[in-house]
Motif scaffolding. Sequence first.
Motif, PDB file in Angstrom:
ATOM      1  N   GLU A 245      -8.616 -13.684  -2.737  1.00 38.53           N
ATOM      2  CA  GLU A 245      -8.891 -12.268  -2.768  1.00 38.53           C
ATOM      3  C   GLU A 245      -8.331 -11.438  -1.430  1.00 38.53           C
ATOM      4  O   GLU A 245      -8.026 -10.579  -1.382  1.00 38.53           O
ATOM      5  N   ARG A 246      -8.356 -12.319  -0.601  1.00 41.24           N
ATOM      6  CA  ARG A 246      -7.578 -11.720   0.783  1.00 41.24           C
ATOM      7  C   ARG A 246      -6.056 -11.756   0.910  1.00 41.24           C
ATOM      8  O   ARG A 246      -5.472 -11.696   1.845  1.00 41.24           O
ATOM      9  N   GLY A 247      -5.515 -11.840  -0.482  1.00 44.23           N
ATOM     10  CA  GLY A 247      -4.031 -11.962  -0.464  1.00 44.23           C
ATOM     11  C   GLY A 247      -3.103 -10.853  -0.164  1.00 44.23           C
ATOM     12  O   GLY A 247      -3.384  -9.923   0.303  1.00 44.23           O
ATOM     13  N   VAL A 248      -1.926 -10.981  -1.004  1.00 48.58           N
ATOM     14  CA  VAL A 248      -0.798 -10.084  -0.684  1.00 48.58           C
ATOM     15  C   VAL A 248      -1.167  -8.569  -1.260  1.00 48.58           C
ATOM     16  O   VAL A 248      -0.827  -7.464  -0.437  1.00 48.58           O
ATOM     17  N   SER A 249      -2.369  -8.627  -2.210  1.00 44.52           N
ATOM     18  CA  SER A 249      -2.727  -6.995  -2.658  1.00 44.52           C
ATOM     19  C   SER A 249      -3.244  -6.130  -1.292  1.00 44.52           C
ATOM     20  O   SER A 249      -3.606  -5.182  -1.682  1.00 44.52           O
ATOM     21  N   THR A 250      -3.536  -6.918  -0.312  1.00 44.07           N
ATOM     22  CA  THR A 250      -4.254  -5.921   0.671  1.00 44.07           C
ATOM     23  C   THR A 250      -3.414  -5.191   1.282  1.00 44.07           C
ATOM     24  O   THR A 250      -3.535  -4.085   1.673  1.00 44.07           O
ATOM     25  N   LEU A 251      -2.144  -5.405   1.375  1.00 43.68           N
ATOM     26  CA  LEU A 251      -0.698  -4.796   1.720  1.00 43.68           C
ATOM     27  C   LEU A 251      -0.844  -3.361   1.050  1.00 43.68           C
ATOM     28  O   LEU A 251      -0.773  -2.342   1.449  1.00 43.68           O
ATOM     29  N   ALA A 252      -0.939  -3.454  -0.217  1.00 37.95           N
ATOM     30  CA  ALA A 252      -1.071  -2.331  -1.271  1.00 37.95           C
ATOM     31  C   ALA A 252      -2.385  -1.432  -0.646  1.00 37.95           C
ATOM     32  O   ALA A 252      -2.374  -0.200  -0.809  1.00 37.95           O
ATOM     33  N   GLN A 253      -3.438  -2.020  -0.487  1.00 40.91           N
ATOM     34  CA  GLN A 253      -4.752  -1.401  -0.213  1.00 40.91           C
ATOM     35  C   GLN A 253      -4.495  -0.504   0.961  1.00 40.91           C
ATOM     36  O   GLN A 253      -4.903   0.550   1.134  1.00 40.91           O
ATOM     37  N   GLN A 254      -3.678  -1.068   2.072  1.00 39.16           N
ATOM     38  CA  GLN A 254      -3.317  -0.336   3.164  1.00 39.16           C
ATOM     39  C   GLN A 254      -2.550   0.848   2.901  1.00 39.16           C
ATOM     40  O   GLN A 254      -2.645   2.095   3.651  1.00 39.16           O
ATOM     41  N   ILE A 255      -1.542   0.812   1.705  1.00 37.25           N
ATOM     42  CA  ILE A 255      -0.993   2.157   1.495  1.00 37.25           C
ATOM     43  C   ILE A 255      -1.929   3.301   0.972  1.00 37.25           C
ATOM     44  O   ILE A 255      -1.861   4.443   1.600  1.00 37.25           O
ATOM     45  N   GLY A 256      -2.840   2.746   0.538  1.00 36.30           N
ATOM     46  CA  GLY A 256      -4.034   3.702  -0.118  1.00 36.30           C
ATOM     47  C   GLY A 256      -4.706   4.298   1.240  1.00 36.30           C
ATOM     48  O   GLY A 256      -5.200   5.441   1.390  1.00 36.30           O
ATOM     49  N   PHE A 257      -4.930   3.228   2.118  1.00 33.57           N
ATOM     50  CA  PHE A 257      -5.595   3.768   3.548  1.00 33.57           C
ATOM     51  C   PHE A 257      -4.973   4.938   4.185  1.00 33.57           C
ATOM     52  O   PHE A 257      -5.201   5.919   4.738  1.00 33.57           O
ATOM     53  N   ARG A 258      -3.566   4.548   4.221  1.00 34.42           N
ATOM     54  CA  ARG A 258      -2.654   5.305   4.978  1.00 34.42           C
ATOM     55  C   ARG A 258      -2.536   6.870   4.302  1.00 34.42           C
ATOM     56  O   ARG A 258      -2.796   7.759   5.081  1.00 34.42           O
ATOM     57  N   ARG A 259      -2.468   6.755   2.923  1.00 36.17           N
ATOM     58  CA  ARG A 259      -2.748   8.102   2.270  1.00 36.17           C
ATOM     59  C   ARG A 259      -3.960   8.651   2.493  1.00 36.17           C
ATOM     60  O   ARG A 259      -3.833  10.077   2.658  1.00 36.17           O
ATOM     61  N   GLU A 260      -4.989   8.231   2.579  1.00 36.11           N
ATOM     62  CA  GLU A 260      -6.436   8.715   2.970  1.00 36.11           C
ATOM     63  C   GLU A 260      -6.301   9.286   4.504  1.00 36.11           C
ATOM     64  O   GLU A 260      -6.878  10.217   4.827  1.00 36.11           O
ATOM     65  N   LEU A 261      -5.639   8.560   5.381  1.00 34.87           N
ATOM     66  CA  LEU A 261      -5.692   8.834   6.956  1.00 34.87           C
ATOM     67  C   LEU A 261      -4.810  10.246   6.830  1.00 34.87           C
ATOM     68  O   LEU A 261      -5.162  11.572   7.533  1.00 34.87           O
ATOM     69  N   ASP A 262      -3.649  10.121   5.957  1.00 38.77           N
ATOM     70  CA  ASP A 262      -2.797  11.396   6.079  1.00 38.77           C
ATOM     71  C   ASP A 262      -3.690  12.675   5.513  1.00 38.77           C
ATOM     72  O   ASP A 262      -3.498  13.808   6.065  1.00 38.77           O
ATOM     73  N   GLY A 263      -4.450  12.311   4.534  1.00 38.54           N
ATOM     74  CA  GLY A 263      -5.055  13.523   3.794  1.00 38.54           C
ATOM     75  C   GLY A 263      -6.091  14.161   4.822  1.00 38.54           C
ATOM     76  O   GLY A 263      -6.504  15.186   4.936  1.00 38.54           O
ATOM     77  N   ILE A 264      -6.891  13.159   5.529  1.00 38.49           N
ATOM     78  CA  ILE A 264      -7.800  13.626   6.755  1.00 38.49           C
ATOM     79  C   ILE A 264      -7.098  14.413   7.895  1.00 38.49           C
ATOM     80  O   ILE A 264      -7.714  15.384   8.219  1.00 38.49           O
ATOM     81  N   VAL A 265      -5.888  13.825   8.124  1.00 37.46           N
ATOM     82  CA  VAL A 265      -5.060  14.815   9.349  1.00 37.46           C
ATOM     83  C   VAL A 265      -5.030  16.171   8.552  1.00 37.46           C
ATOM     84  O   VAL A 265      -5.213  17.121   9.239  1.00 37.46           O
ATOM     85  N   ALA A 266      -4.532  16.269   7.568  1.00 36.80           N
ATOM     86  CA  ALA A 266      -4.243  17.568   6.872  1.00 36.80           C
ATOM     87  C   ALA A 266      -5.509  18.335   6.830  1.00 36.80           C
ATOM     88  O   ALA A 266      -5.631  19.588   6.879  1.00 36.80           O
ATOM     89  N   GLU A 267      -6.664  17.929   6.294  1.00 37.97           N
ATOM     90  CA  GLU A 267      -7.963  18.512   6.386  1.00 37.97           C
ATOM     91  C   GLU A 267      -8.382  19.034   7.712  1.00 37.97           C
ATOM     92  O   GLU A 267      -8.999  20.112   7.899  1.00 37.97           O
ATOM     93  N   ALA A 268      -8.142  18.101   8.734  1.00 34.63           N
ATOM     94  CA  ALA A 268      -8.521  18.694  10.165  1.00 34.63           C
ATOM     95  C   ALA A 268      -7.592  19.835  10.430  1.00 34.63           C
ATOM     96  O   ALA A 268      -8.152  20.748  11.156  1.00 34.63           O
ATOM     97  N   LYS A 269      -6.449  19.744  10.251  1.00 34.68           N
ATOM     98  CA  LYS A 269      -5.550  20.955  10.461  1.00 34.68           C
ATOM     99  C   LYS A 269      -5.943  22.187   9.770  1.00 34.68           C
ATOM    100  O   LYS A 269      -5.831  23.285  10.345  1.00 34.68           O
ATOM    101  N   ARG A 270      -6.468  21.870   8.632  1.00 36.38           N
ATOM    102  CA  ARG A 270      -6.811  23.061   7.699  1.00 36.38           C
ATOM    103  C   ARG A 270      -8.103  23.760   8.152  1.00 36.38           C
ATOM    104  O   ARG A 270      -8.240  25.152   8.104  1.00 36.38           O
ATOM    105  N   THR A 271      -9.027  22.920   8.598  1.00 43.12           N
ATOM    106  CA  THR A 271     -10.303  23.617   8.919  1.00 43.12           C
ATOM    107  C   THR A 271     -10.203  24.010  10.618  1.00 43.12           C
ATOM    108  O   THR A 271     -11.201  24.486  11.140  1.00 43.12           O
TER     109      THR A 271
END
Length: 382
Positions: A245-271
């Motif tokens: 369960e802790r295998g290679v797919s965690t790297l894909a999970q981190q791509i999703g994390f990065r997308r969330e972080l980028d979205g939060i930065v954009a939201e902070a700039k918007r607000t």
Amino acid sequence: MRERTARLRREVADWLADNLTGEFAGLRGLGGPGREHEAFDLRLAWERRMAAAGWTCVGWPREFGGRGLSLHEQVAFHEEYAASGAPARVNHLGEQLLGPTLIAFGTRAQQARFLPKIVAVEELWCQGYSEPGAGSDLAAVSTTAEREGDEWVVTGQKIWTSLAHVADWCFVVARTEKGSKRHHGLSYLLVPLCQDGVTIRPIQQLTGTSEFNEVFFDRARTAADLVVGEPGDGWRVAMATLGFERGVSTLAQQIGFRRELDGIVAEAKRTGTYDDPVLRADLTRARIGLRVLRAHALRTLDQEPGPEVAAGKLMWAGWHRGLGELAMRARGARSLVYDGELDEWQRLFLFTRADTIYGGSDEIERTIIAERVLGLPREERR
């Protein structure tokens, strides 16, 4: 190897671009923890299209229906998949957990029966580990299985069972030796869910969704030969599954994390909250932390599943929970307003409260690392 991996990246990216179209175009970004209800049937159809093209179970050996990709190639596949915005997978538990477990421990008959249907996404699986009195402490399970003729008869309750309400089968850790305690006397059974002895009750979460479930076994039955490994060897098999369960797919999970972080930065700039230097500093620390997560995942990819890999769960769970808190700060006062439906960032905040609990709580992960990696004295158990 680099050229081969680069070719694979292009092949994956091209296939995704060609196929995430038409009815599947609207799936981009859908699904995932806290959002498994989103377009589930269409995501299932999407994954079956992937299967028809040979893009499921890519890391499995060819003899079991996979592509036999190297670790670097698997990383490339998962990263390209996540970067494309393709929807969250519905067959993760079968492909990433049970499948590798059967390849490592299953009999030829079990492999022939179950692996092709996982590759084709024709049968979905769930994980029967946690119980009301045995959450992350798997050795405390009390669900029992008794041998009656050519069947196992299973009685007990599992809880927090992800996607049980859409699954066909469950891999269940049950106590098969009367009087046994802790990790002794456990067996790893494959149990069909479509039978009279199984009741599944979805649990409504803070997000309003219900991807976790209670599963009740009331003399449910499964064939005697559907025990993975030897009877009584369930602890070892279950620990191997957790390692996968802790295998290679965690790297894909981190791509999703990065997308969330980028979205939060954009939201902070918007607000306008991005003007707060404290928030900016915390967002920067979050980006650094994400790079640390990636470095750790890459460093441990070629290790056999073991307690060292558990550190990765401890790291990402705390990081992601903190990201949910950053999302609320980025939104400002608007984050406190509920108008009948949670927005993307409110849902992220609420669901990440569970990150440090499911899949192994922080407390249990720290105990594993302390005892099995650092060699500290074992905690006294009563």
